[in-house]
Motif scaffolding. Structure first.
Motif, PDB file in Angstrom:
ATOM      1  N   VAL A   1       0.937  -1.039  -0.452  1.00  0.00           N
ATOM      2  CA  VAL A   1       0.285  -0.016  -0.484  1.00  0.00           C
ATOM      3  C   VAL A   1       0.771   1.131  -0.110  1.00  0.00           C
ATOM      4  O   VAL A   1       2.370   1.057   0.527  1.00  0.00           O
ATOM      5  CB  VAL A   1      -0.419  -0.253   1.398  1.00  0.00           C
ATOM      6  CG1 VAL A   1      -2.130  -1.110   1.130  1.00  0.00           C
ATOM      7  CG2 VAL A   1       0.166   0.253   2.647  1.00  0.00           C
ATOM      8  N   THR A   2       0.244   2.683  -0.792  1.00  0.00           N
ATOM      9  CA  THR A   2       1.308   3.554  -0.714  1.00  0.00           C
ATOM     10  C   THR A   2       0.296   4.977   0.274  1.00  0.00           C
ATOM     11  O   THR A   2      -0.864   4.737  -0.388  1.00  0.00           O
ATOM     12  CB  THR A   2       1.580   4.288  -1.911  1.00  0.00           C
ATOM     13  OG1 THR A   2       2.497   3.154  -2.455  1.00  0.00           O
ATOM     14  CG2 THR A   2       1.894   5.354  -2.478  1.00  0.00           C
ATOM     15  N   SER A   3       0.418   5.427   1.339  1.00  0.00           N
ATOM     16  CA  SER A   3      -0.398   6.722   1.547  1.00  0.00           C
ATOM     17  C   SER A   3       0.455   7.967   1.073  1.00  0.00           C
ATOM     18  O   SER A   3       1.441   7.968   0.917  1.00  0.00           O
ATOM     19  CB  SER A   3       0.277   6.704   2.759  1.00  0.00           C
ATOM     20  OG  SER A   3      -0.988   5.560   3.796  1.00  0.00           O
TER      21      SER A   3
ATOM     22  N   ASP B   1      -5.301   7.273   3.360  1.00  0.00           N
ATOM     23  CA  ASP B   1      -4.856   6.380   4.268  1.00  0.00           C
ATOM     24  C   ASP B   1      -4.470   5.121   3.128  1.00  0.00           C
ATOM     25  O   ASP B   1      -3.378   5.410   1.760  1.00  0.00           O
ATOM     26  CB  ASP B   1      -6.109   5.510   4.694  1.00  0.00           C
ATOM     27  CG  ASP B   1      -5.947   4.774   5.636  1.00  0.00           C
ATOM     28  OD1 ASP B   1      -4.626   4.138   6.252  1.00  0.00           O
ATOM     29  OD2 ASP B   1      -7.152   4.157   6.538  1.00  0.00           O
ATOM     30  N   HIS B   2      -4.641   3.779   2.907  1.00  0.00           N
ATOM     31  CA  HIS B   2      -4.060   2.674   2.659  1.00  0.00           C
ATOM     32  C   HIS B   2      -4.774   2.609   1.273  1.00  0.00           C
ATOM     33  O   HIS B   2      -5.869   2.199   0.881  1.00  0.00           O
ATOM     34  CB  HIS B   2      -4.087   1.334   2.738  1.00  0.00           C
ATOM     35  CG  HIS B   2      -3.238   1.538   4.314  1.00  0.00           C
ATOM     36  ND1 HIS B   2      -3.814   1.070   5.371  1.00  0.00           N
ATOM     37  CD2 HIS B   2      -2.374   1.904   4.722  1.00  0.00           C
ATOM     38  CE1 HIS B   2      -3.558   1.010   7.010  1.00  0.00           C
ATOM     39  NE2 HIS B   2      -2.422   1.828   6.061  1.00  0.00           N
TER      40      HIS B   2
ATOM     41  N   HIS C   1       5.416   4.008   2.153  1.00  0.00           N
ATOM     42  CA  HIS C   1       5.293   2.606   1.281  1.00  0.00           C
ATOM     43  C   HIS C   1       5.633   1.543   1.142  1.00  0.00           C
ATOM     44  O   HIS C   1       6.601   1.323   1.991  1.00  0.00           O
ATOM     45  CB  HIS C   1       6.060   2.494  -0.162  1.00  0.00           C
ATOM     46  CG  HIS C   1       5.548   1.934  -1.845  1.00  0.00           C
ATOM     47  ND1 HIS C   1       4.692   2.195  -2.058  1.00  0.00           N
ATOM     48  CD2 HIS C   1       6.724   0.748  -1.791  1.00  0.00           C
ATOM     49  CE1 HIS C   1       5.202   0.621  -2.858  1.00  0.00           C
ATOM     50  NE2 HIS C   1       6.163  -0.472  -3.041  1.00  0.00           N
TER      51      HIS C   1
ATOM     52  N   PHE D   1       1.422  -4.718   3.098  1.00  0.00           N
ATOM     53  CA  PHE D   1       0.505  -4.650   4.037  1.00  0.00           C
ATOM     54  C   PHE D   1      -0.326  -5.943   3.989  1.00  0.00           C
ATOM     55  O   PHE D   1       0.059  -6.194   5.430  1.00  0.00           O
ATOM     56  CB  PHE D   1      -0.375  -4.727   3.007  1.00  0.00           C
ATOM     57  CG  PHE D   1      -2.133  -3.651   3.341  1.00  0.00           C
ATOM     58  CD1 PHE D   1      -1.705  -2.365   4.443  1.00  0.00           C
ATOM     59  CD2 PHE D   1      -3.004  -3.554   3.353  1.00  0.00           C
ATOM     60  CE1 PHE D   1      -2.706  -2.314   5.716  1.00  0.00           C
ATOM     61  CE2 PHE D   1      -3.927  -3.473   3.896  1.00  0.00           C
ATOM     62  CZ  PHE D   1      -3.716  -2.403   5.506  1.00  0.00           C
TER      63      PHE D   1
ATOM     64  N   TRP E   1      -4.371  -5.533  -4.343  1.00  0.00           N
ATOM     65  CA  TRP E   1      -4.538  -4.319  -3.026  1.00  0.00           C
ATOM     66  C   TRP E   1      -5.369  -4.522  -2.242  1.00  0.00           C
ATOM     67  O   TRP E   1      -7.209  -5.676  -3.037  1.00  0.00           O
ATOM     68  CB  TRP E   1      -5.115  -2.833  -4.217  1.00  0.00           C
ATOM     69  CG  TRP E   1      -5.127  -1.415  -2.964  1.00  0.00           C
ATOM     70  CD1 TRP E   1      -4.657  -1.436  -1.811  1.00  0.00           C
ATOM     71  CD2 TRP E   1      -6.649  -0.887  -3.280  1.00  0.00           C
ATOM     72  NE1 TRP E   1      -5.360  -0.723  -1.606  1.00  0.00           N
ATOM     73  CE2 TRP E   1      -6.651  -0.167  -2.142  1.00  0.00           C
ATOM     74  CE3 TRP E   1      -7.614  -0.904  -4.464  1.00  0.00           C
ATOM     75  CZ2 TRP E   1      -7.704   0.765  -1.611  1.00  0.00           C
ATOM     76  CZ3 TRP E   1      -8.889  -0.309  -4.182  1.00  0.00           C
ATOM     77  CH2 TRP E   1      -8.712   0.631  -2.963  1.00  0.00           C
TER      78      TRP E   1
END
Length: 419
Positions: free
Chosen positions: A135-137, A279-280, A302, A305, A414
């Motif tokens: 995941v990336t925020s 968020d994610h 990054h 997850f 994802w």
């Protein structure tokens, strides 16, 4: 004094919840009213604890979920959560014993995989799990985003964005989520408790609830809700009489590109907002490319997850889709726990569904640990990269390249939520 690992009865729930809070450093005594609310979300035959003299000192719980895999099919997943060990009982093998009991039960039930969100990276590889999604925020500097500040919303002939209530979200949200997660490898099913807790219908006093704004995108032609976003606004004192609000996007899901773009533009165009954080999000999210200046979106986090452990190789590999090429690969899977190891033949063809079956005695083309099969399974990892790292052994020239073509996906998987 011996430590007993067992599933819970109703009389154990309060003590187990107390141990869970202790394990997660929350010195909170749950109210008598909250305990039955939490009990309602637990399947006691899938909830385990380590008990010593009647006191719970470690917790472990799993839930039944469907996991979407490449190609749009789903597999049954043992979704693991609430893993904790009280600080006074660390390094005694309690988490290992709890994990072994749960995975054995999942294997017996016929679950194809087990999944979890790892609090710390080094813990779960030894149990056969590998990081399967990332995941990336993001943080967006909205004044630099180069959006047209005159943006008035999507073309009404195509669709519109509207504020909705938590009750409305509970009505249309489950169907929308099913549409989105069926098209999103790595996404998992949600039950009614998820919607109740995330829209304020059920509130745990020890957690509290801060209601977000909910906005939906509705397609004009069909009348269907094609997207949903939830966000919170923090509007502090304006320094020098200049607006300085910031927005946190709690979640955003969309079934169509039009809905996704419209919801992001709504959030990024809110008056007085100078910063939007997320968020994610998917590791290859389109968010930066929706901006006039993608540099205005900065990666905050990054990270790995959802981790995945294969429990049934033939079922798991036969369920997912692959690149439309003909291939015949023999995989040797090592599994120290004895749950999913063996030699298996995976066959694919452009005009037929994949087939994976045990192939005892066959010469392997590739050898790998079950944890590294978990990395490959949803299409996020490269077989060639694992070969370079020495985590995948190639016994037939070109086999790793073939696996790389077969397993990789156009978009990265994802998992949108913590579970």
């Amino acid at each position: 004094m011996g430590t007993e690992i067992r599933t819970l009865g109703d009389d154990d729930v309060a003590e187990w919840l107390k141990a869970l809070n202790n394990g997660f450093h929350r010195a909170v005594d749950l109210s008598p009213e909250e305990i039955p609310l939490r009990r309602a979300t637990m399947e006691l035959d899938r909830t385990r604890g380590a008990f010593e003299g009647g006191k719970c000192v470690a917790t472990f719980r799993s839930m039944p979920r469907e996991l979407t895999v490449p190609g749009g099919a789903t597999v049954s997943a043992d979704a693991i959560t609430n893993v904790s060990v009280t600080a006074t009982h660390r390094r005694r093998g309690l988490a290992s014993r709890l994990m072994a009991a749960d995975l054995a039960a999942a294997k017996e039930r016929g679950d194809a995989v087990a999944i979890l969100v790892a609090a710390e990276y080094p813990i779960y590889g030894r149990f056969g799990f590998g990081p399967a999604t990332w995941v990336t925020s993001w943080e967006v500097d909205t004044p630099r985003a180069a959006l047209d500040r005159r943006y008035a919303g999507p073309d009404p002939a195509e669709g519109g964005v509207e504020l909705v209530s938590g009750a409305e979200v509970r009505a249309f949200g489950p169907d929308l989520h099913e549409r989105v997660r069926r098209a999103t490898p790595g996404a998992i099913s949600r039950g009614k408790p998820w919607w109740d807790q995330h829209t304020g219908a059920v509130v745990y006093a020890s957690n509290g609830y801060s209601a977000p704004f909910f906005v939906a995108y509705r397609d004009t032609a069909t009348g269907e809700v094609d997207g949903l976003a939830a966000y919170r606004v923090n509007d502090p004192h304006w320094p020098n009489k200049l607006p300085h609000a910031d927005v946190t996007v709690v979640s955003l899901i969309a079934a169509t590109p039009a809905a996704e773009a419209a919801l992001w533009r709504h959030v990024l165009s809110l008056d007085w907002v100078t910063k939007v954080t997320t968020d994610h999000r998917p590791p290859d999210d389109v968010l930066p490319l929706l901006l006039g200046d993608p540099r205005a979106a900065r990666v905050e986090t990054h990270a790995d997850f959802m981790w995945l452990r294969v429990l049934d190789v033939p079922v798991a590999l036969s369920a997912r889709g692959y690149a439309p090429v003909a291939a015949d690969l023999v995989l040797e899977v090592r599994d120290e726990a004895g749950l999913a190891g063996g030699t298996f033949r995976l066959e694919t063809a452009p005009d037929a569904g994949p087939r994976c079956a045990p192939a005892p005695g066959a010469a392997p083309d590739l050898s790998l640990d079950v944890a590294d099969l978990g990395r490959l399974y949803l299409g996020d990892e490269s077989a060639l990269r694992l070969t370079t790292l020495g985590l995948l052994a190639e016994h037939r020239p070109g086999a790793a390249a073939t696996a790389d073509v077969l397993f990789r996906t156009a978009r990265r998987p994802w998992c949108p939520e913590v579970f």
